[in-house]
Design a protein around this motif. Structure first.
Motif, PDB file in Angstrom:
ATOM      1  N   LEU A   1      77.620  39.907  45.029  1.00  0.00           N
ATOM      2  CA  LEU A   1      76.262  39.901  45.548  1.00  0.00           C
ATOM      3  C   LEU A   1      75.276  40.459  44.520  1.00  0.00           C
ATOM      4  O   LEU A   1      74.197  39.884  44.299  1.00  0.00           O
ATOM      5  N   VAL A   2      75.640  41.554  43.863  1.00  0.00           N
ATOM      6  CA  VAL A   2      74.772  42.146  42.845  1.00  0.00           C
ATOM      7  C   VAL A   2      74.614  41.186  41.661  1.00  0.00           C
ATOM      8  O   VAL A   2      73.495  40.991  41.159  1.00  0.00           O
ATOM      9  N   ALA A   3      75.699  40.576  41.216  1.00  0.00           N
ATOM     10  CA  ALA A   3      75.628  39.641  40.089  1.00  0.00           C
ATOM     11  C   ALA A   3      74.783  38.417  40.441  1.00  0.00           C
ATOM     12  O   ALA A   3      73.949  37.965  39.636  1.00  0.00           O
ATOM     13  N   GLY A   4      74.963  37.883  41.637  1.00  0.00           N
ATOM     14  CA  GLY A   4      74.175  36.727  42.058  1.00  0.00           C
ATOM     15  C   GLY A   4      72.694  37.048  42.179  1.00  0.00           C
ATOM     16  O   GLY A   4      71.835  36.264  41.760  1.00  0.00           O
ATOM     17  N   ALA A   5      72.384  38.220  42.762  1.00  0.00           N
ATOM     18  CA  ALA A   5      70.981  38.620  42.902  1.00  0.00           C
ATOM     19  C   ALA A   5      70.351  38.840  41.529  1.00  0.00           C
ATOM     20  O   ALA A   5      69.194  38.454  41.297  1.00  0.00           O
ATOM     21  N   THR A   6      71.100  39.417  40.603  1.00  0.00           N
ATOM     22  CA  THR A   6      70.578  39.642  39.252  1.00  0.00           C
ATOM     23  C   THR A   6      70.303  38.315  38.547  1.00  0.00           C
ATOM     24  O   THR A   6      69.270  38.143  37.904  1.00  0.00           O
ATOM     25  N   ALA A   7      71.238  37.364  38.679  1.00  0.00           N
ATOM     26  CA  ALA A   7      71.038  36.044  38.054  1.00  0.00           C
ATOM     27  C   ALA A   7      69.850  35.316  38.674  1.00  0.00           C
ATOM     28  O   ALA A   7      69.056  34.683  37.967  1.00  0.00           O
ATOM     29  N   LEU A   8      69.713  35.420  39.993  1.00  0.00           N
ATOM     30  CA  LEU A   8      68.590  34.771  40.670  1.00  0.00           C
ATOM     31  C   LEU A   8      67.251  35.365  40.225  1.00  0.00           C
ATOM     32  O   LEU A   8      66.298  34.628  39.941  1.00  0.00           O
ATOM     33  N   VAL A   9      67.168  36.677  40.128  1.00  0.00           N
ATOM     34  CA  VAL A   9      65.919  37.328  39.713  1.00  0.00           C
ATOM     35  C   VAL A   9      65.626  37.023  38.242  1.00  0.00           C
ATOM     36  O   VAL A   9      64.467  36.833  37.859  1.00  0.00           O
ATOM     37  N   ALA A  10      66.660  36.947  37.410  1.00  0.00           N
ATOM     38  CA  ALA A  10      66.449  36.595  36.005  1.00  0.00           C
ATOM     39  C   ALA A  10      65.921  35.163  35.876  1.00  0.00           C
ATOM     40  O   ALA A  10      65.027  34.889  35.062  1.00  0.00           O
ATOM     41  N   ALA A  11      66.452  34.249  36.682  1.00  0.00           N
ATOM     42  CA  ALA A  11      65.951  32.868  36.668  1.00  0.00           C
ATOM     43  C   ALA A  11      64.510  32.805  37.160  1.00  0.00           C
ATOM     44  O   ALA A  11      63.677  32.070  36.613  1.00  0.00           O
ATOM     45  N   LEU A  12      64.198  33.604  38.169  1.00  0.00           N
ATOM     46  CA  LEU A  12      62.834  33.668  38.673  1.00  0.00           C
ATOM     47  C   LEU A  12      61.886  34.224  37.607  1.00  0.00           C
ATOM     48  O   LEU A  12      60.769  33.717  37.432  1.00  0.00           O
ATOM     49  N   GLY A  13      62.327  35.220  36.866  1.00  0.00           N
ATOM     50  CA  GLY A  13      61.530  35.766  35.764  1.00  0.00           C
ATOM     51  C   GLY A  13      61.294  34.727  34.677  1.00  0.00           C
ATOM     52  O   GLY A  13      60.214  34.665  34.089  1.00  0.00           O
ATOM     53  N   LEU A  14      62.291  33.899  34.424  1.00  0.00           N
ATOM     54  CA  LEU A  14      62.141  32.820  33.447  1.00  0.00           C
ATOM     55  C   LEU A  14      61.088  31.811  33.903  1.00  0.00           C
ATOM     56  O   LEU A  14      60.264  31.357  33.115  1.00  0.00           O
ATOM     57  N   VAL A  15      61.101  31.479  35.202  1.00  0.00           N
ATOM     58  CA  VAL A  15      60.103  30.555  35.743  1.00  0.00           C
ATOM     59  C   VAL A  15      58.708  31.164  35.621  1.00  0.00           C
ATOM     60  O   VAL A  15      57.754  30.487  35.220  1.00  0.00           O
ATOM     61  N   PHE A  16      58.568  32.455  35.948  1.00  0.00           N
ATOM     62  CA  PHE A  16      57.271  33.124  35.807  1.00  0.00           C
ATOM     63  C   PHE A  16      56.796  33.077  34.360  1.00  0.00           C
ATOM     64  O   PHE A  16      55.622  32.833  34.087  1.00  0.00           O
ATOM     65  N   ASN A  17      57.696  33.316  33.435  1.00  0.00           N
ATOM     66  CA  ASN A  17      57.345  33.308  32.019  1.00  0.00           C
ATOM     67  C   ASN A  17      56.926  31.910  31.557  1.00  0.00           C
ATOM     68  O   ASN A  17      55.975  31.758  30.788  1.00  0.00           O
ATOM     69  N   LEU A  18      57.626  30.872  32.022  1.00  0.00           N
ATOM     70  CA  LEU A  18      57.270  29.498  31.653  1.00  0.00           C
ATOM     71  C   LEU A  18      55.899  29.116  32.199  1.00  0.00           C
ATOM     72  O   LEU A  18      55.110  28.461  31.512  1.00  0.00           O
ATOM     73  N   VAL A  19      55.603  29.511  33.442  1.00  0.00           N
ATOM     74  CA  VAL A  19      54.294  29.228  34.018  1.00  0.00           C
ATOM     75  C   VAL A  19      53.205  29.944  33.220  1.00  0.00           C
ATOM     76  O   VAL A  19      52.153  29.371  32.924  1.00  0.00           O
ATOM     77  N   ALA A  20      53.465  31.194  32.841  1.00  0.00           N
ATOM     78  CA  ALA A  20      52.484  31.956  32.060  1.00  0.00           C
ATOM     79  C   ALA A  20      52.253  31.316  30.695  1.00  0.00           C
ATOM     80  O   ALA A  20      51.103  31.198  30.242  1.00  0.00           O
ATOM     81  N   MET A  21      53.322  30.874  30.046  1.00  0.00           N
ATOM     82  CA  MET A  21      53.169  30.248  28.730  1.00  0.00           C
ATOM     83  C   MET A  21      52.422  28.929  28.823  1.00  0.00           C
ATOM     84  O   MET A  21      51.572  28.624  27.978  1.00  0.00           O
ATOM     85  N   SER A  22      52.698  28.137  29.851  1.00  0.00           N
ATOM     86  CA  SER A  22      51.995  26.862  29.976  1.00  0.00           C
ATOM     87  C   SER A  22      50.525  27.079  30.317  1.00  0.00           C
ATOM     88  O   SER A  22      49.658  26.365  29.803  1.00  0.00           O
TER      89      SER A  22
END
Length: 191
Positions: free
Chosen positions: A114-135
Motif C-alpha cells: 500500500l505504501v509503495a503503491g501510494a508513493t508511485a501514484l503520488v510520484a506520477a501525479l507530481g510528474l503530471v503537475f510538472n508537465l502541465v507547468a512546463m507546457s
C-alpha cells in the motif's frame, strides 16, 4: 590605389573623431564627462520587462501553482520511507502503532504494498503537475516572444524607408528577432 589601402584610409577617417573625443576628455585642466551608468538593478529590469508579460498572468499563475504542487508531491517520498521504516519494518511501534481510524491493514506485506503503491501514484501525479507547468510556461514564453518581436518589427516598419530596408537585410533581422525574445527567455528563467 588598392582596395585594402582605401579601406584603411576610410577606417582612419572614421576613427579620427572617435579618438579626438577620447583624448579631449583626458586633457589636463578639463573635467571629463561622467560616463553613463549602464548597469540596471533588478527592480529596473523587472519594470522594463513586465509590460511584455501583460496578459499572461493566468498562465504564469497556473505555472507557479503547478510547480508548487509538483514540489509538494516530491515530499511524499521521504515521508513514505519514514512511514515504511517506522510502521512496517520495525517492531516498535510497528503496525500496531497505526491509528485504527485510518483503516489501514495490519499485515506488514499488504501495508508495504500500500505504501509503495501510494508513493508511485503520488510520484506520477507530481510528474503530471510538472508537465502541465512546463507546457504552460512554454505557451506563455512563446506568446511573450511573439509580442516582443511584433513590437520591434512594427517599430522598424515606422522608421524611414532606407533605415527599415537596411535593418531587414542580412543578419540584422535575425539579431533583432533574437534580442526581442529576451523578455520571454527571462520569463522562463524566472518561473
Amino acid at each position: 590605389m588598392s582596395r585594402t589601402a582605401r579601406s584603411k584610409r576610410a577606417y582612419a577617417t572614421f576613427r579620427e573623431p572617435v579618438w579626438a573625443k577620447k583624448t579631449d576628455a583626458k586633457k589636463p585642466g578639463q573635467t571629463p564627462k561622467p560616463e553613463r551608468d549602464r548597469d540596471r538593478g533588478l527592480i529596473e529590469l523587472f519594470r522594463a520587462v513586465v509590460p511584455y508579460w501583460r496578459g499572461q498572468g493566468a498562465l504564469i499563475g497556473l505555472t507557479l501553482f503547478m510547480q508548487s504542487l509538483s514540489a509538494a508531491t516530491g515530499l511524499v517520498t521521504p515521508l513514505s520511507t519514514k512511514f515504511a521504516i517506522d510502521y512496517v519494518l520495525q517492531d516498535s511501534p510497528g503496525p500496531s502503532g497505526i491509528p485504527a481510524w485510518l483503516g489501514l491493514p495490519t499485515d506488514r506485506f499488504s501495508l508495504l504494498y500500500l505504501v509503495a503503491g501510494a508513493t508511485a501514484l503520488v510520484a506520477a501525479l507530481g510528474l503530471v503537475f510538472n508537465l502541465v507547468a512546463m507546457s504552460a510556461t512554454t505557451v506563455a514564453q512563446k506568446r511573450v516572444a511573439w509580442r516582443a518581436r511584433h513590437l520591434v518589427f512594427r517599430h522598424i516598419g515606422q522608421l524611414p524607408r532606407w533605415r527599415g530596408q537596411r535593418s531587414k537585410s542580412g543578419g540584422v533581422s535575425s539579431l533583432l528577432r533574437q534580442d526581442a525574445g529576451a523578455p520571454a527567455e527571462l520569463l522562463k528563467g524566472v518561473v
